[in-house]
Design a protein around this motif. Structure first.
Motif, PDB file in Angstrom:
ATOM      1  N   PHE A   8       0.842  -1.200   0.000  1.00 35.65           N
ATOM      2  CA  PHE A   8       0.000   0.000   0.000  1.00 35.65           C
ATOM      3  C   PHE A   8       0.878   1.252   0.000  1.00 35.65           C
ATOM      4  N   TYR A   9       1.955   1.207   0.761  1.00 36.43           N
ATOM      5  CA  TYR A   9       2.841   2.370   0.849  1.00 36.43           C
ATOM      6  C   TYR A   9       3.468   2.672  -0.511  1.00 36.43           C
ATOM      7  N   LEU A  10       3.743   1.629  -1.289  1.00 34.77           N
ATOM      8  CA  LEU A  10       4.299   1.825  -2.629  1.00 34.77           C
ATOM      9  C   LEU A  10       3.321   2.570  -3.529  1.00 34.77           C
ATOM     10  N   ASP A  11       2.039   2.452  -3.229  1.00 38.29           N
ATOM     11  CA  ASP A  11       1.010   3.185  -3.977  1.00 38.29           C
ATOM     12  C   ASP A  11       0.607   4.468  -3.265  1.00 38.29           C
ATOM     13  N   ASN A  12       1.463   4.919  -2.326  1.00 39.01           N
ATOM     14  CA  ASN A  12       1.225   6.161  -1.567  1.00 39.01           C
ATOM     15  C   ASN A  12      -0.032   6.082  -0.699  1.00 39.01           C
ATOM     16  N   LEU A  13      -0.366   4.884  -0.273  1.00 39.55           N
ATOM     17  CA  LEU A  13      -1.505   4.674   0.603  1.00 39.55           C
ATOM     18  C   LEU A  13      -1.040   4.051   1.910  1.00 39.55           C
ATOM     19  N   SER A  14      -1.878   4.170   2.927  1.00 42.19           N
ATOM     20  CA  SER A  14      -1.565   3.581   4.221  1.00 42.19           C
ATOM     21  C   SER A  14      -2.712   2.667   4.642  1.00 42.19           C
ATOM     22  N   LEU A  15      -2.360   1.436   5.033  1.00 42.62           N
ATOM     23  CA  LEU A  15      -3.352   0.482   5.523  1.00 42.62           C
ATOM     24  C   LEU A  15      -3.347   0.525   7.044  1.00 42.62           C
ATOM     25  N   VAL A  16      -4.408   1.086   7.609  1.00 38.89           N
ATOM     26  CA  VAL A  16      -4.540   1.200   9.063  1.00 38.89           C
ATOM     27  C   VAL A  16      -5.303  -0.010   9.576  1.00 38.89           C
ATOM     28  N   ILE A  17      -4.683  -0.739  10.501  1.00 38.73           N
ATOM     29  CA  ILE A  17      -5.278  -1.972  11.037  1.00 38.73           C
ATOM     30  C   ILE A  17      -5.646  -1.727  12.496  1.00 38.73           C
ATOM     31  N   ASN A  18      -6.924  -1.635  12.761  1.00 35.92           N
ATOM     32  CA  ASN A  18      -7.398  -1.395  14.126  1.00 35.92           C
ATOM     33  C   ASN A  18      -7.483  -2.710  14.897  1.00 35.92           C
ATOM     34  N   GLU A  19      -7.366  -2.607  16.203  1.00 33.90           N
ATOM     35  CA  GLU A  19      -7.406  -3.800  17.044  1.00 33.90           C
ATOM     36  C   GLU A  19      -8.758  -4.495  16.946  1.00 33.90           C
ATOM     37  N   ALA A  20      -8.734  -5.786  17.229  1.00 37.69           N
ATOM     38  CA  ALA A  20      -9.950  -6.594  17.153  1.00 37.69           C
ATOM     39  C   ALA A  20     -11.019  -6.043  18.087  1.00 37.69           C
ATOM     40  N   GLN A  21     -12.261  -6.076  17.648  1.00 34.95           N
ATOM     41  CA  GLN A  21     -13.384  -5.585  18.434  1.00 34.95           C
ATOM     42  C   GLN A  21     -14.371  -6.725  18.692  1.00 34.95           C
ATOM     43  N   PRO A  22     -15.013  -6.724  19.846  1.00 32.00           N
ATOM     44  CA  PRO A  22     -15.954  -7.812  20.170  1.00 32.00           C
ATOM     45  C   PRO A  22     -17.240  -7.760  19.362  1.00 32.00           C
ATOM     46  N   SER A  23     -17.565  -6.578  18.814  1.00 31.27           N
ATOM     47  CA  SER A  23     -18.830  -6.476  18.096  1.00 31.27           C
ATOM     48  C   SER A  23     -18.766  -5.382  17.037  1.00 31.27           C
ATOM     49  N   ILE A  24     -18.890  -5.777  15.784  1.00 38.62           N
ATOM     50  CA  ILE A  24     -19.042  -4.834  14.680  1.00 38.62           C
ATOM     51  C   ILE A  24     -20.164  -5.362  13.784  1.00 38.62           C
ATOM     52  N   THR A  25     -20.694  -4.501  12.939  1.00 35.26           N
ATOM     53  CA  THR A  25     -21.816  -4.878  12.089  1.00 35.26           C
ATOM     54  C   THR A  25     -21.446  -4.727  10.616  1.00 35.26           C
ATOM     55  N   VAL A  26     -21.781  -5.751   9.848  1.00 38.75           N
ATOM     56  CA  VAL A  26     -21.599  -5.726   8.401  1.00 38.75           C
ATOM     57  C   VAL A  26     -22.986  -5.673   7.766  1.00 38.75           C
ATOM     58  N   SER A  27     -23.193  -4.732   6.871  1.00 38.95           N
ATOM     59  CA  SER A  27     -24.516  -4.527   6.285  1.00 38.95           C
ATOM     60  C   SER A  27     -24.860  -5.619   5.277  1.00 38.95           C
ATOM     61  N   ALA A  28     -26.120  -5.666   4.886  1.00 33.94           N
ATOM     62  CA  ALA A  28     -26.589  -6.679   3.942  1.00 33.94           C
ATOM     63  C   ALA A  28     -26.260  -6.273   2.513  1.00 33.94           C
ATOM     64  N   TYR A  29     -26.173  -7.252   1.645  1.00 32.85           N
ATOM     65  CA  TYR A  29     -25.992  -7.008   0.212  1.00 32.85           C
ATOM     66  C   TYR A  29     -27.298  -6.459  -0.348  1.00 32.85           C
ATOM     67  N   ASP A  30     -27.218  -5.332  -1.066  1.00 36.07           N
ATOM     68  CA  ASP A  30     -28.444  -4.690  -1.536  1.00 36.07           C
ATOM     69  C   ASP A  30     -28.734  -4.961  -3.011  1.00 36.07           C
ATOM     70  N   GLY A  31     -28.000  -5.890  -3.607  1.00 34.59           N
ATOM     71  CA  GLY A  31     -28.257  -6.246  -4.997  1.00 34.59           C
ATOM     72  C   GLY A  31     -29.117  -7.488  -5.104  1.00 34.59           C
ATOM     73  N   ASN A  32     -29.233  -7.992  -6.311  1.00 42.62           N
ATOM     74  CA  ASN A  32     -30.002  -9.212  -6.562  1.00 42.62           C
ATOM     75  C   ASN A  32     -29.041 -10.358  -6.857  1.00 42.62           C
ATOM     76  N   LEU A  33     -29.206 -11.465  -6.132  1.00 42.26           N
ATOM     77  CA  LEU A  33     -28.378 -12.640  -6.374  1.00 42.26           C
ATOM     78  C   LEU A  33     -29.011 -13.483  -7.463  1.00 42.26           C
ATOM     79  N   SER A  34     -28.202 -13.858  -8.446  1.00 35.83           N
ATOM     80  CA  SER A  34     -28.710 -14.678  -9.541  1.00 35.83           C
ATOM     81  C   SER A  34     -28.605 -16.159  -9.187  1.00 35.83           C
ATOM     82  N   ASN A  35     -29.635 -16.914  -9.528  1.00 36.27           N
ATOM     83  CA  ASN A  35     -29.656 -18.357  -9.308  1.00 36.27           C
ATOM     84  C   ASN A  35     -29.552 -19.068 -10.651  1.00 36.27           C
ATOM     85  N   THR A  36     -28.467 -19.796 -10.824  1.00 36.26           N
ATOM     86  CA  THR A  36     -28.270 -20.501 -12.085  1.00 36.26           C
ATOM     87  C   THR A  36     -29.015 -21.827 -12.117  1.00 36.26           C
TER      88      THR A  36
END
Length: 239
Positions: free
Chosen positions: A202-230
């Motif tokens: 990341f630093y080679l691309d002039n970016l910084s990857l910040v890694i925060n300490e583990a947390q006991p509870s975080i929330t990941v949102s739902a996928y808002d698209g349509n899943l295709s069924n083959t």
């Protein structure tokens, strides 16, 4: 001996000799040579055994659900089925989920920004490598700049912009939420990412990857698209 007979014997012997030589060479010198050392092979074997263990665990879980379903009355079966559907929706990314995990931030490298370096948007290849590393170290559910990753998600360049699920993400300020199976694995994921040399990319691309300490509870949102069924087809007959 007739010269024609000698000539025929010579030709046949030559052809047989060539065939034997080709067969021997094929056995002794395979077309694709395995150049991996013993540690790379052991690491790959370890990954395969890990996947095998996960599959066995999954089979045991599903068998337990089937047994529980068969051994309960109709009302209990309905609740078990409802709980199973909800769990599958979470795993497929169709509903939000909360659990232990790690939060990452991708931001411009401050010292390089002050020195006037041009900050380019994160490349799809670098983002894909990061996601693969997260999955490799037991990251189960991932959200990138508000976009939930599911089995159909694609990270690619569209018209010069990095996109996730076809949606352009913020060029240089990205939040990534990761949920793991338990807090212990969240801590292991944090330790691996923090100690790895992966941040240098990341630093080679002039970016910084910040890694925060583990947390006991975080929330990941739902996928808002349509899943295709083959392969799945909805039954409209109600049977």
């Amino acid at each position: 001996m007739d010269k024609k007979v000698i000539t025929r014997i010579t030709v046949v012997s030559f052809i047989v000799g060539v065939m034997i030589a080709v067969q021997y060479n094929t056995v002794q010198m395979p077309t694709t040579r395995d150049t991996r050392d013993i540690w790379e092979i052991r690491q790959e074997l370890s990954e395969e055994k890990k996947r095998h263990s996960e599959l066995l665990s999954e089979i045991a879980t599903l068998s337990s659900v089937v047994e529980e379903y068969e051994n309960n009355d109709t009302e209990s079966q309905a609740q078990i089925l409802k709980d199973t559907v909800e769990e599958l929706k979470q795993r497929a990314g169709l509903s939000s989920i909360t659990g232990p995990g790690v939060v990452l931030n991708i931001v411009p490298a401050a010292e390089l920004l002050e020195m006037g370096f041009q900050i380019e948007p994160i490349s799809p290849n670098l983002l894909i490598r990061l996601v693969n590393e997260i999955y490799r170290y037991n990251g189960h559910f991932i959200e990138i700049d508000g976009q939930r990753l599911v089995h159909t998600s694609a990270i690619r360049d569209i018209n010069g912009k990095t996109t996730v699920n076809g949606v352009p993400i913020d060029s240089t300020n990205i939040d990534i939420y990761i949920i793991t199976e338990n807090f212990e694995k969240a801590e292991k994921l944090y330790s691996y990412l923090f100690a790895s040399a992966f941040r240098d990319d990341f630093y080679l691309d002039n970016l910084s990857l910040v890694i925060n300490e583990a947390q006991p509870s975080i929330t990941v949102s739902a996928y808002d698209g349509n899943l295709s069924n083959t392969y799945l087809v909805e039954n409209d007959k109600g049977e």
